[in-house]
Design a protein around this motif. Structure first.
Motif, PDB file in Angstrom:
ATOM      1  N   LYS A 191       0.831  -1.209   0.000  1.00 34.73           N
ATOM      2  CA  LYS A 191       0.000   0.000   0.000  1.00 34.73           C
ATOM      3  C   LYS A 191       0.866   1.260   0.000  1.00 34.73           C
ATOM      4  N   ALA A 192       1.947   1.212   0.744  1.00 38.75           N
ATOM      5  CA  ALA A 192       2.872   2.353   0.762  1.00 38.75           C
ATOM      6  C   ALA A 192       3.515   2.526  -0.609  1.00 38.75           C
ATOM      7  N   GLN A 193       3.891   1.392  -1.226  1.00 42.02           N
ATOM      8  CA  GLN A 193       4.482   1.424  -2.566  1.00 42.02           C
ATOM      9  C   GLN A 193       3.513   2.005  -3.587  1.00 42.02           C
ATOM     10  N   GLN A 194       2.289   1.503  -3.544  1.00 43.75           N
ATOM     11  CA  GLN A 194       1.272   1.982  -4.475  1.00 43.75           C
ATOM     12  C   GLN A 194       1.044   3.492  -4.287  1.00 43.75           C
ATOM     13  N   GLY A 195       1.030   3.905  -3.023  1.00 41.97           N
ATOM     14  CA  GLY A 195       0.790   5.315  -2.714  1.00 41.97           C
ATOM     15  C   GLY A 195       1.844   6.212  -3.329  1.00 41.97           C
ATOM     16  N   ILE A 196       3.113   5.913  -3.096  1.00 40.90           N
ATOM     17  CA  ILE A 196       4.135   6.834  -3.600  1.00 40.90           C
ATOM     18  C   ILE A 196       4.168   6.818  -5.121  1.00 40.90           C
ATOM     19  N   SER A 200       0.441   9.893   1.305  1.00 39.08           N
ATOM     20  CA  SER A 200       0.631   9.164   0.054  1.00 39.08           C
ATOM     21  C   SER A 200      -0.663   8.543  -0.443  1.00 39.08           C
ATOM     22  N   ARG A 201      -1.564   8.237   0.477  1.00 37.24           N
ATOM     23  CA  ARG A 201      -2.818   7.604   0.083  1.00 37.24           C
ATOM     24  C   ARG A 201      -4.021   8.497   0.368  1.00 37.24           C
ATOM     25  N   LEU A 202      -3.741   9.805   0.484  1.00 37.13           N
ATOM     26  CA  LEU A 202      -4.807  10.781   0.760  1.00 37.13           C
ATOM     27  C   LEU A 202      -5.988  10.591  -0.183  1.00 37.13           C
ATOM     28  N   ASP A 203      -5.689  10.484  -1.465  1.00 36.07           N
ATOM     29  CA  ASP A 203      -6.760  10.335  -2.443  1.00 36.07           C
ATOM     30  C   ASP A 203      -7.205   8.884  -2.565  1.00 36.07           C
ATOM     31  N   LEU A 204      -6.244   7.963  -2.596  1.00 39.36           N
ATOM     32  CA  LEU A 204      -6.608   6.553  -2.778  1.00 39.36           C
ATOM     33  C   LEU A 204      -7.530   6.082  -1.661  1.00 39.36           C
ATOM     34  N   ASP A 205      -7.273   6.559  -0.451  1.00 41.88           N
ATOM     35  CA  ASP A 205      -8.136   6.158   0.667  1.00 41.88           C
ATOM     36  C   ASP A 205      -9.109   7.270   1.068  1.00 41.88           C
ATOM     37  N   ASP A 206      -9.082   8.346   0.308  1.00 43.44           N
ATOM     38  CA  ASP A 206     -10.027   9.458   0.474  1.00 43.44           C
ATOM     39  C   ASP A 206     -10.180   9.900   1.934  1.00 43.44           C
ATOM     40  N   TYR A 207      -9.060  10.229   2.536  1.00 47.93           N
ATOM     41  CA  TYR A 207      -9.085  10.656   3.941  1.00 47.93           C
ATOM     42  C   TYR A 207     -10.020  11.841   4.188  1.00 47.93           C
ATOM     43  N   ASN A 208     -10.030  12.783   3.244  1.00 49.11           N
ATOM     44  CA  ASN A 208     -10.804  13.999   3.497  1.00 49.11           C
ATOM     45  C   ASN A 208     -12.179  13.983   2.828  1.00 49.11           C
ATOM     46  N   THR A 255      -0.625  18.791  -5.972  1.00 50.60           N
ATOM     47  CA  THR A 255       0.583  19.451  -5.464  1.00 50.60           C
ATOM     48  C   THR A 255       1.068  18.815  -4.173  1.00 50.60           C
ATOM     49  N   SER A 256       0.142  18.318  -3.376  1.00 50.89           N
ATOM     50  CA  SER A 256       0.569  17.702  -2.120  1.00 50.89           C
ATOM     51  C   SER A 256       1.318  16.402  -2.373  1.00 50.89           C
ATOM     52  N   MET A 257       1.180  15.862  -3.577  1.00 55.23           N
ATOM     53  CA  MET A 257       1.865  14.604  -3.886  1.00 55.23           C
ATOM     54  C   MET A 257       3.381  14.786  -3.870  1.00 55.23           C
ATOM     55  N   ALA A 258       3.794  16.018  -4.176  1.00 55.51           N
ATOM     56  CA  ALA A 258       5.223  16.291  -4.081  1.00 55.51           C
ATOM     57  C   ALA A 258       5.659  16.286  -2.613  1.00 55.51           C
ATOM     58  N   GLY A 259       4.717  16.625  -1.746  1.00 50.97           N
ATOM     59  CA  GLY A 259       4.999  16.547  -0.320  1.00 50.97           C
ATOM     60  C   GLY A 259       5.201  15.108   0.132  1.00 50.97           C
ATOM     61  N   THR A 260       4.491  14.199  -0.501  1.00 48.60           N
ATOM     62  CA  THR A 260       4.681  12.783  -0.194  1.00 48.60           C
ATOM     63  C   THR A 260       6.110  12.368  -0.508  1.00 48.60           C
ATOM     64  N   TRP A 261       6.552  12.818  -1.657  1.00 46.91           N
ATOM     65  CA  TRP A 261       7.934  12.533  -2.062  1.00 46.91           C
ATOM     66  C   TRP A 261       8.901  13.062  -0.985  1.00 46.91           C
ATOM     67  N   MET A 262       8.642  14.289  -0.523  1.00 46.97           N
ATOM     68  CA  MET A 262       9.512  14.875   0.510  1.00 46.97           C
ATOM     69  C   MET A 262       9.479  14.052   1.790  1.00 46.97           C
ATOM     70  N   SER A 263       8.315  13.513   2.105  1.00 47.41           N
ATOM     71  CA  SER A 263       8.235  12.809   3.387  1.00 47.41           C
ATOM     72  C   SER A 263       9.065  11.518   3.355  1.00 47.41           C
ATOM     73  N   ILE A 264       9.305  10.970   2.179  1.00 48.44           N
ATOM     74  CA  ILE A 264      10.245   9.837   2.101  1.00 48.44           C
ATOM     75  C   ILE A 264      11.686  10.330   2.063  1.00 48.44           C
ATOM     76  N   VAL A 265      11.946  11.250   1.129  1.00 50.17           N
ATOM     77  CA  VAL A 265      13.337  11.635   0.892  1.00 50.17           C
ATOM     78  C   VAL A 265      13.884  12.459   2.055  1.00 50.17           C
ATOM     79  N   GLU A 266      13.101  13.448   2.495  1.00 46.85           N
ATOM     80  CA  GLU A 266      13.584  14.319   3.569  1.00 46.85           C
ATOM     81  C   GLU A 266      13.214  13.784   4.949  1.00 46.85           C
ATOM     82  N   GLY A 267      12.061  13.081   5.001  1.00 47.02           N
ATOM     83  CA  GLY A 267      11.630  12.537   6.285  1.00 47.02           C
ATOM     84  C   GLY A 267      12.405  11.273   6.620  1.00 47.02           C
TER      85      GLY A 267
END
Lengths: 767, 767
Positions: free
Chosen positions: B317-322, B664-672, B682-694
């Motif tokens: 699921k994490a893989q699919q998300g990113i 990463s799964r905000l849309d796939l799991d429709d959190y909001n 645009t937030s998808m780039a934030g997902t990328w940051m959360s792996i690379v920078e986080g």
């Protein structure tokens, strides 16, 4: 528009000379209304210059669904729009083959408009030279009947001056109208059909979505030198939404050809068959005839003036101002129909989508209370009582529970119909004004019965709202009210607006007191209301905690209550030191700049001092007035009246007079450079207050009328009448004395400058 | 919509089973795009159920003039709307006389959607029984060519299962489309004409007002069991805005009839003769043919993945998300066209009227910087440089002078195109993100040349803005910034938003430093810029006064900077203690209630700690994280990534992982609960940051890459690649070791957990 383009006159509004740049402003100022409908002073004949076309029918609106920006949860589905109604005043004119259009005439001379306020009619005359060389003189008289309030009349006269002329009158009805504020080519009326017979025609249309059906009608008669002419109409163009008749008249040089057009609206609000109703209206109007209708119009207005006139001696502009205000108030709201209310622009423009704002309670009720029968004010209160359920629903949409009521900011029928969050959700002080009006009504009329019968339920709903709306701040150990917009709409989403906090506390206090009183004196009502509202003592204790521990922002340094938290972080440059080129700031500055400035659109803290004058000392009033007045830009029409009253109370008579002129001539002199959008109707009641409560110093304390008469040095004298508990008291103030006379049957004691004076019926007392 | 309706898969987004309630959500999730255009995953055949139709063309918009509420001075004249473009995917299907409509079929079985991210195509298959008894199986494949980016292809196959069938394919073009957010029956496209020849058709329309002209085109080919059929189209309905062809095919039971439709748009943005251009596109596409186009599509995506893929082992699921996030980012923006930018919903919905928000600078640039050639990020910076004049004009409209620049909140072409005052006028921190991106670009790429060439002018305009926007508070004896909206849009018009104040000070500091540096190192550029901007030392001293005496709200009690003045007056109930039924609050609560609550839509103070991590101690970070995290509802897509990164930094790995899944799964799991409106690109780039920078802990300090690799316990390993100064570094993180390898020609020293490690080209280093 030049200042002073309106000629000073005691009874009329007069414009002389044709100025294209003033057309839209004059269309506002010369507006007609009769409580049922109204219209801007658009020309009957076509005009290709800048114009703002507007005809309005009371209670008829369109719910715009457009969502610009982010939808906010809790918004109403629709934004009500004042609707430009089908046009019945239109009469195109053809003279020797040329269409009359003041914008394209070779010359226009002796152009003159007069709105005769004494008799309720509007007259326009001019001489024009057409491009084909024909010179004509034109006289047009128009009025909306107060008596037959679904109809109006136009008498349009043309006299060719230099040649014989073939004149074609083309009266029409047109439902293909647009709103000024609509999107590209957007229409709000759906045509349902048109019909005609003889000189009569009918166009029926209904509003999209709201499905108000309206029949617009006309009847035409043609005269030559005053003699009726039997001319068959040519129906030159007829479709589903527009009917045009054509009447050709041959007028010799110097002869006067004219058309008398009766027109108006019948609406599904009042009739099931609007066409049939329209036929009846035409029949009634024709039975009376134009001259009789015009006479009855003068009589109806004489009756209104008899009670509500204010005279001012020695200052014609001041006199013209107050009469214009009283005239417009009576054009807007007659008190006849309890479904209607007082729209801030009346029938003079589209702005302010709904008919009812807090203006009614805060500014208008005193005027109607004192110049009409008592039931008119009571009807205005009842309007809100009848909408209590919707106010509770409205509060529930915003998350309030347990019968808390939040009255809408703007409404047509009890539902909120405005959708700007900072207004709709945050300008909640309106709730306080509605409670205050109940208090004020009882204070003035002595009619307590309204409270156990109706008012107490409203007060309970409002108290519940304030209780829930307050937040306990652990940091301050007090209750705060976060995120509001006060009367000063140049601040949004502020914390602890003093006015709102104070009003909230007062509402709870007042509601609690009335509960006690009704419990003691009206046990049956009490039982009914407790049963209905499920209110108990524990809940009231919770209310009281909020009221007793409310936070009020205060500056030790300045010794004043602060308009809101953080007010002193602003750059406190006084209005006086602001470059004139920056005014009005709402036309020069962006909103964020306005918001971070200290400038006050309308009385805010001072509005609280106005409502609750007796809670504060004169010294406190002066301190607050002196602190806030210098930051007040009065860009709301509702502002100068309050400052005028307080300046008068504080003996600052020059200031009081200046503010009086500003409130009374706001539109006539276009202080805020926006009169072309319409007149400011509700603030006109504030003008009345600034004379009666400001200069006259009228107050009611413990069932007794008090006066502290003051007179601006510019005036020789002024007079007004008050319907005080069904007796008519006339007060005439001169430079050195005040005269009281009473139409009634019971002696009245008034307190003048602190001294009791007895006024006997039908006698004159001089103090 | 049920949770988990998207099947876990490493490379595909898969939905199984037909659920009417998921149609609109799936239309968003299965959207296609190629940087030039995009479209929601609407069915080709007609569908009478709930659907949200959407096709979008980059750079093409409509300026809505509707004014709801009060016009504010300084507003742009228009509100840009993302435009639903003419439909070219439509293929109505008639089977044995019945119209195929999944909403009315007797049964729909084995319904399956697959968005193959590896190869860039979308496939849909199902079996259906029609009301006439015919049973069919359907396979549809669709893609938007990355190579020929004005075109897309559809291959629509139908096999009758239980009977022979007469199948009529009715491919069409339709410019008579509506926007979801339009008023009643409102249209935005004016048809200009339609034409056809053989199997090709063209419909040309232009947008009202903006006059973008677009030709929508199609070419159709019919196959039976894979063999081309020569069938003449019946033009069953042709008008000015719609062309429908009809191809009747007789398919025996078990035979597969299919249509290959090529379609797309040519726009006046790129061509003078759009019809001619469309013919060329069809020619190019037909020359390659469907199969070749599909192969090229897979190659184009392989190339993208080669550089930008992130692998995650042991957590599908994490893989699919990113991968979904990286896929969507590449569908939205290719970096090819410097006029374009990254719209927050990409090509997946109408919301967010403009293409460019601060999202680009704050969230997207790091992704494009590290996964694309360096010029792509530089182009994104240049986009703002090219719009500096308009930013200066925009600031001037709001009363700023002397070259102060305020970049628009939302823009299509440099002009502000949003008109909500609390956003447009007050969410001014966007200016800071634009300055920060310049700093960040230089920090990451080492390319200082951008600053003397272009960036410094932007920095000067921004510094001037902040200097003028601050207010000196006599009460505080410091500079305050009044009336702003911070990143947390659940507060409006607050005073002294700490993030904004901090960013303002930083912008002035950074601009001053760059001025010094350019003066010293690039004297020619310095002279040019000083001449152009008329900046002098005295002005810089004035800036410095503001920066050096900026007020920062701080709570001694909690030891944290306060989000804004008055924050502690709120009722500080933590999200954890809020009833779940109240979430998401933006769908449950009215705006005023949200505003007076302590709940934070997205990282605000913490966003500042993210940007300026090195300004604060770990202890300070932890204190602020612990204070603000419990009040954060993450109802902005831009929030969880920042919290994920900071949780990782603070060693709160469970939390970091939870936030990672959420971003990463905000849309796939429709959190909001809003994915049906479109995806959050645009937030998808934030997902990328959360792996690379986080998790990866990547930072650049003094031109050196630093890593602090951490791994969630749920994962076996993960890897990502970084284009660092034109060399490709691959980082593979396992539970106990991190591997580095380098595609390049120069040795790179990286610091891993504080220790320098040398990585040689084409060798593997394990740490």
């Amino acid at each position: 528009m030049h200042q002073d383009y309106i000629k000073p006159d005691n009874w009329s509004i007069i414009e002389e000379g044709f100025d294209r740049d003033s057309v839209k402003s004059s269309e506002s100022l010369f507006s007609l209304g009769n409580g049922r409908m109204g219209q801007r002073a658009n020309f009957e004949e076509s005009y290709s210059g800048e114009t703002f076309q507007g005809s309005y029918i009371a209670g008829i609106y369109y719910p715009d669904k457009t969502k610009v920006g982010w939808w906010k949860n809790g918004y109403p589905e629709y934004f009500a729009k004042v609707l430009n109604a089908p046009n019945w005043i239109g009469i195109d004119i053809e003279i020797n083959g040329e269409n009359l259009d003041l914008n394209t005439c070779v010359s226009v001379d002796n152009f003159r408009r007069e709105l005769n306020m004494k008799e309720g009619w509007y007259h326009r005359s001019f001489e024009a030279k057409l491009q084909n060389g024909t010179e004509i003189s034109v006289n047009v008289c128009r009025f909306l009947s107060m008596e037959l309030d679904e109809s109006g009349c136009i008498h349009y006269e043309i006299t060719p001056k230099n040649t014989d002329a073939k004149i074609v009158f083309k009266p029409y009805l047109d439902a293909g109208v647009h709103n000024e504020d609509a999107n590209w080519e957007e229409k709000f009326w759906e045509p349902l059909g048109a019909s005609h017979s003889g000189n009569e025609a009918f166009v029926t249309a209904r509003t999209f979505k709201t499905h108000f059906t309206v029949t617009t009608f006309m009847h035409n008669a043609i005269l030559l030198d005053g003699n009726a002419q039997a001319i068959d109409a040519e129906r030159s163009s007829i479709n589903n939404e527009k009917i045009v008749f054509g009447y050709a008249v041959a007028a010799a040089k110097g002869q006067t050809a004219s058309i008398q057009k009766i027109g108006g609206y019948t609406a599904s609000l009042n009739h099931t068959d609007t066409v049939l109703a329209a036929k009846d209206v035409i029949k009634s109007a024709r039975a009376k005839g134009y001259e009789t209708l015009l006479e009855e119009q003068a009589e109806a207005w004489a009756h209104i003036w008899e009670m509500s006139d204010i005279t001012i001696d020695g200052d014609v502009k001041a006199q013209q101002g107050i009469r214009f205000n009283i005239f417009q108030l009576n054009q807007t709201y007659s008190g006849k129909d309890s479904r209607l209310n007082i729209g801030p622009k009346g029938f003079t423009g589209e702005k302010y989508g709904g008919s009812t704002y807090w203006d009614t309670e805060a500014y208008c009720i005193p005027f109607y209370m004192a110049t009409k029968d008592q039931h008119v004010a009571r009807n205005l209160l009842t309007y809100r009582y009848n909408q209590l359920d919707k106010a509770i629903e409205n509060a529930a949409k915003l998350g309030f529970t347990n019968g808390a009521a939040l009255y809408p900011m703007v409404t047509m029928n009890g539902e909120e119909c405005h959708n700007e969050w900072e207004i709709t959700f945050e300008e909640i002080h309106r709730n306080g004004a509605i409670a205050f009006a109940i208090y004020n009504y009882h204070r003035f009329t002595g009619d307590y019965s309204y409270i156990p019968e109706k008012g107490l339920e409203v007060l309970i709903g409002i108290a519940r709202f304030w209780h829930q709306r307050a937040t306990f701040s652990a940091d301050k150990n007090q209750y705060v009210i976060l995120g509001v917009t006060g009367p000063n709409e140049y601040e949004n989403n502020v914390n602890n607006n003093w006015y709102t906090n104070y009003l909230a506390k007062w509402c709870i206090d007042y509601a609690s007191q009335q509960i006690e009183k009704v419990k003691a004196d009206f046990p049956a009502d009490f039982a009914r209301i407790m049963g209905k509202t499920k209110l108990d003592d524990v809940e009231i204790l919770h209310w009281r905690k909020v009221a007793d521990h409310m936070y009020f922002p205060f500056s030790e340094k300045f010794g004043v209550f602060l308009q809101q938290d953080g007010f002193l972080d602003k750059e406190l440059v006084k209005v006086h030191d602001l470059d004139k080129s920056q005014r009005p700031i709402n036309q020069k500055w962006s909103w964020d700049r306005i918001l971070r400035s200290p400038y006050i659109k309308q009385a805010d803290v001072l509005q609280g001092f106005y409502f609750f004058e007796d809670h504060f000392s004169m010294e406190q009033l002066e301190k607050h007035f002196d602190f806030y007045e210098p930051f007040t830009v009065h860009e709301s029409s509702l502002s100068p009246c309050v400052h005028s009253i307080q300046a008068a109370v504080l003996g600052k008579m020059d200031m009081a007079y200046t503010f009086y002129l500003r409130t009374s001539r706001l539109d006539l002199d276009d202080y805020n450079k926006e009169v072309e959008e319409g007149c400011h109707i509700t603030s006109m009641a504030g003008t009345w207050m600034s004379i009666v409560e400001g200069f006259g110093g009228m107050r009611v304390k413990d069932d007794v009328l008090h006066f502290t008469p003051r007179i601006p040095k510019e005036w020789k004298g002024y007079s007004f009448k008050i319907n005080f508990r069904n007796q008519i008291l006339k007060i005439s103030v001169g430079a050195n004395e005040t005269k009281f006379s009473l139409e009634g049957d019971r002696e009245v004691t008034v307190v003048v400058n602190g001294k009791a004076v007895s006024v006997e019926p039908n006698s004159l007392v001089t103090v």
